[in-house]
Design a protein around this motif. Structure first.
Motif, short mmCIF file in Angstrom:
data_model
loop_
_atom_site.label_atom_id
_atom_site.label_comp_id
_atom_site.label_asym_id
_atom_site.label_seq_id
_atom_site.Cartn_x
_atom_site.Cartn_y
_atom_site.Cartn_z
N VAL A 79 35.62 39.20 47.48
CA VAL A 79 34.33 38.52 47.52
C VAL A 79 33.21 39.55 47.73
O VAL A 79 32.16 39.48 47.10
CB VAL A 79 34.32 37.46 48.64
CG1 VAL A 79 32.93 36.85 48.81
CG2 VAL A 79 35.36 36.37 48.33
N LEU A 80 33.48 40.55 48.57
CA LEU A 80 32.47 41.58 48.85
C LEU A 80 32.28 42.51 47.65
O LEU A 80 31.16 42.80 47.24
CB LEU A 80 32.89 42.42 50.06
CG LEU A 80 33.08 41.65 51.37
CD1 LEU A 80 33.69 42.57 52.42
CD2 LEU A 80 31.75 41.11 51.86
N THR A 81 33.40 42.99 47.09
CA THR A 81 33.28 43.98 46.01
C THR A 81 32.70 43.36 44.75
O THR A 81 31.91 43.99 44.05
CB THR A 81 34.67 44.61 45.72
OG1 THR A 81 35.63 43.58 45.54
CG2 THR A 81 35.10 45.52 46.86
N ASP A 82 33.08 42.10 44.47
CA ASP A 82 32.51 41.46 43.28
C ASP A 82 31.03 41.15 43.47
O ASP A 82 30.26 41.11 42.52
CB ASP A 82 33.28 40.16 42.96
CG ASP A 82 34.64 40.44 42.36
OD1 ASP A 82 34.94 41.61 42.06
OD2 ASP A 82 35.42 39.48 42.18
N TRP A 83 30.65 40.91 44.70
CA TRP A 83 29.26 40.52 44.98
C TRP A 83 28.34 41.75 45.02
O TRP A 83 27.29 41.78 44.38
CB TRP A 83 29.23 39.76 46.30
CG TRP A 83 27.94 39.09 46.66
CD1 TRP A 83 26.79 39.05 45.94
CD2 TRP A 83 27.68 38.36 47.87
NE1 TRP A 83 25.83 38.35 46.61
CE2 TRP A 83 26.34 37.91 47.79
CE3 TRP A 83 28.44 38.04 49.00
CZ2 TRP A 83 25.75 37.16 48.80
CZ3 TRP A 83 27.85 37.29 50.00
CH2 TRP A 83 26.52 36.85 49.90
N PHE A 84 28.73 42.74 45.78
CA PHE A 84 27.82 43.87 46.03
C PHE A 84 28.14 45.11 45.21
O PHE A 84 27.35 46.04 45.19
CB PHE A 84 27.85 44.23 47.52
CG PHE A 84 27.25 43.16 48.39
CD1 PHE A 84 25.88 43.09 48.58
CD2 PHE A 84 28.05 42.20 48.98
CE1 PHE A 84 25.33 42.09 49.36
CE2 PHE A 84 27.52 41.20 49.76
CZ PHE A 84 26.15 41.13 49.95
N GLY A 85 29.30 45.12 44.57
CA GLY A 85 29.70 46.33 43.84
C GLY A 85 30.55 47.20 44.74
O GLY A 85 30.28 47.37 45.93
N HIS A 86 31.58 47.76 44.15
CA HIS A 86 32.61 48.45 44.91
C HIS A 86 32.09 49.65 45.67
O HIS A 86 32.48 49.91 46.79
CB HIS A 86 33.74 48.86 43.99
CG HIS A 86 34.15 47.73 43.11
ND1 HIS A 86 33.39 47.29 42.04
CD2 HIS A 86 35.19 46.89 43.21
CE1 HIS A 86 33.97 46.25 41.50
NE2 HIS A 86 35.06 45.98 42.19
N GLU A 87 31.18 50.38 45.03
CA GLU A 87 30.69 51.61 45.64
C GLU A 87 29.74 51.32 46.80
O GLU A 87 29.41 52.22 47.57
CB GLU A 87 29.95 52.48 44.62
CG GLU A 87 30.84 53.02 43.51
CD GLU A 87 30.90 52.12 42.29
OE1 GLU A 87 30.64 50.90 42.44
OE2 GLU A 87 31.23 52.62 41.21
#
Lengths: 305, 129
Positions: free
Chosen positions: B60-68
């Protein structure tokens, strides 16, 4: 148990253990396996410019499948974990994990990791048993650059004593609402009585139990013990969905009692196809577990009636 | 957008727990060995890895804010996750300052029990508004 704390102090004083090299450099195959196991098809983890998922950081320093050689690699923390196991705290459950990412990790990174104990707390009483919370910190480096850190906490606990066979019956997974209005009913079921709530003023019977008489609005209540016979007023055969603790199909019936109220319960001891409206039934008390007895209904044989 | 709710796994299969064991290198018998989990550890069945739940919720975090852009991700394992569980993650931005978002997240099972609670910090770029 001060010796455990003494050992913890000694381990903590050793600080960051040796930087152990990861088994292999960060690579796309491991990333693909991990993201597929999670079910994450995000394209950022594939192809030429792939990066490693941040939450995967710990994976790079896991031991791999060669358990024998893994056991030969030891960090000071292992001494404390082993001592806890030897002291009888054999159970383990992770409680916290905190990641800090300094930069993302990419295929080709050759990581090392270093572990240091930061805290031992206990003994403490927990729901699982008495135990110690062990907290440690892992830092991952690419050359000398820290790329990520993790604070990990787990509970090492002493599993509760095995209970006697009579106590080992698993609790029935579905619990009825038991409260001040209904407690008398479930107490009755445990003692083999089908108790029906009765208004303390006008004497009317009512079921299911409630705080107020629907006829005279009195809050005075008592109960009557029903004869334990009835007829099927209506029913359903439940096939799906699955119900915990139950084998399907089973019959859920509304049973009309001669006392004048209707009550919901299972019809048992006969095939679902044999149940019909108007069928005479008699209550049978099924002990589900140490606390719960359910009144169910069995057909009254014609030759008996 | 300040809140995201997403089902991250439906009817968790034992197979997925095995897959995660293989992918992560964590073969603890609590997660992989039913007789050990039930007869020795006294659990109802094999338990999902906390890190599997953390990884599932982290999507949920990586898809929302971007992995980097994920700087920090903290999780508390509040209750065990078992085969058959369906997990729903709700993530909320609780504050935003100096280009950084603070996020609170919770993963609940079908009974509504929180199995994981966590916080995260993410860099906010123009694209994630």
């Amino acid at each position: 148990m001060t010796d455990l704390h003494a050992l913890a102090a000694k381990v903590a004083a050793e600080g960051e253990g040796p930087r152990l090299p990861a088994a292999s450099p960060v690579d796309q195959t491991m990333i693909r396996h991990w993201t597929e196991a999670i079910g994450d098809a995000n394209p950022r983890y594939r192809g030429q410019d792939a990066i490693a998922p941040p939450a995967m950081i710990q994976v790079w320093s896991m031991y791999g499948l060669d358990r024998a050689s893994a056991r030969r690699i030891r960090v000071p923390l292992d001494d404390l974990l082993d001592a806890l196991t030897e002291a009888g705290y054999t159970g383990v459950v992770a409680t916290n994990c905190e990641h800090t990412y300094h930069r993302h990790v990419v295929p080709g990174d050759e990581l090392t990791s270093a572990t240091r104990l930061t805290d031992l707390a206990g003994p403490k009483k927990t729901a699982l048993g008495d135990g110690y919370f062990v907290t440690w910190n892992v830092t991952w480096y690419a050359q000398d650059e820290p790329v990520a850190e993790m604070i990990f906490r787990l509970l090492k606990f002493r599993p509760r004593e095995k209970r006697s066979p009579s106590e080992e019956r698993k609790p029935y997974p579905l619990r009825p609402a038991q409260n001040r209005d209904t407690a008398f009913f479930w107490e009755g079921a445990r003692s083999g009585e089908l108790r029906i709530q009765k208004c303390g003023d006008c004497g009317e019977l009512r079921h299911p139990p409630g705080p107020l008489c629907p006829s005279c609005r009195s809050t005075e209540r008592t109960y009557a013990v029903a004869a334990g016979t009835g007829v099927v007023y209506s029913y359903v055969v439940h096939h799906n969905p699955p119900v915990p603790g139950r084998e399907t199909p089973f019959v859920v019936a509304v049973v009309e009692l001669p006392e004048g109220v209707r009550i919901v319960g299972n019809v048992v001891d006969c095939a679902a196809a044999e149940v019909e409206i108007g069928m005479p039934v008699r209550v049978a008390y099924h002990v589900m577990d140490d606390e719960l007895t359910l009144p169910m209904w069995t057909p009254v044989q014609h030759r008996e009636s | 957008m300040t809140q995201v709710t997403r089902v991250v796994v439906t009817d968790l299969k034992r197979t997925q727990i095995v897959m995660y064991a293989g992918a992560s290198g964590d073969y603890n018998p609590l997660h992989t060995d039913e007789p050990y989990a039930t007869e020795i550890a006294g659990n109802p069945t094999v338990m999902a890895h906390g890190m599997l739940t953390m990884g599932l919720a982290g999507r949920v975090l990586t898809d929302w804010f971007g992995h980097e852009n994920i700087l920090r991700y903290r999780a508390r394992f509040k209750a065990p996750v078992w085969p058959g569980d369906t997990l729903t993650v709700t993530a909320n931005v609780t504050s935003m300052a100096e280009g950084r978002a603070e996020i609170a997240l919770v993963a609940v099972n079908a009974a509504g029990t929180a199995v994981l609670t966590g916080t995260a910090t993410a860099l906010v770029t123009g694209e994630t508004e």
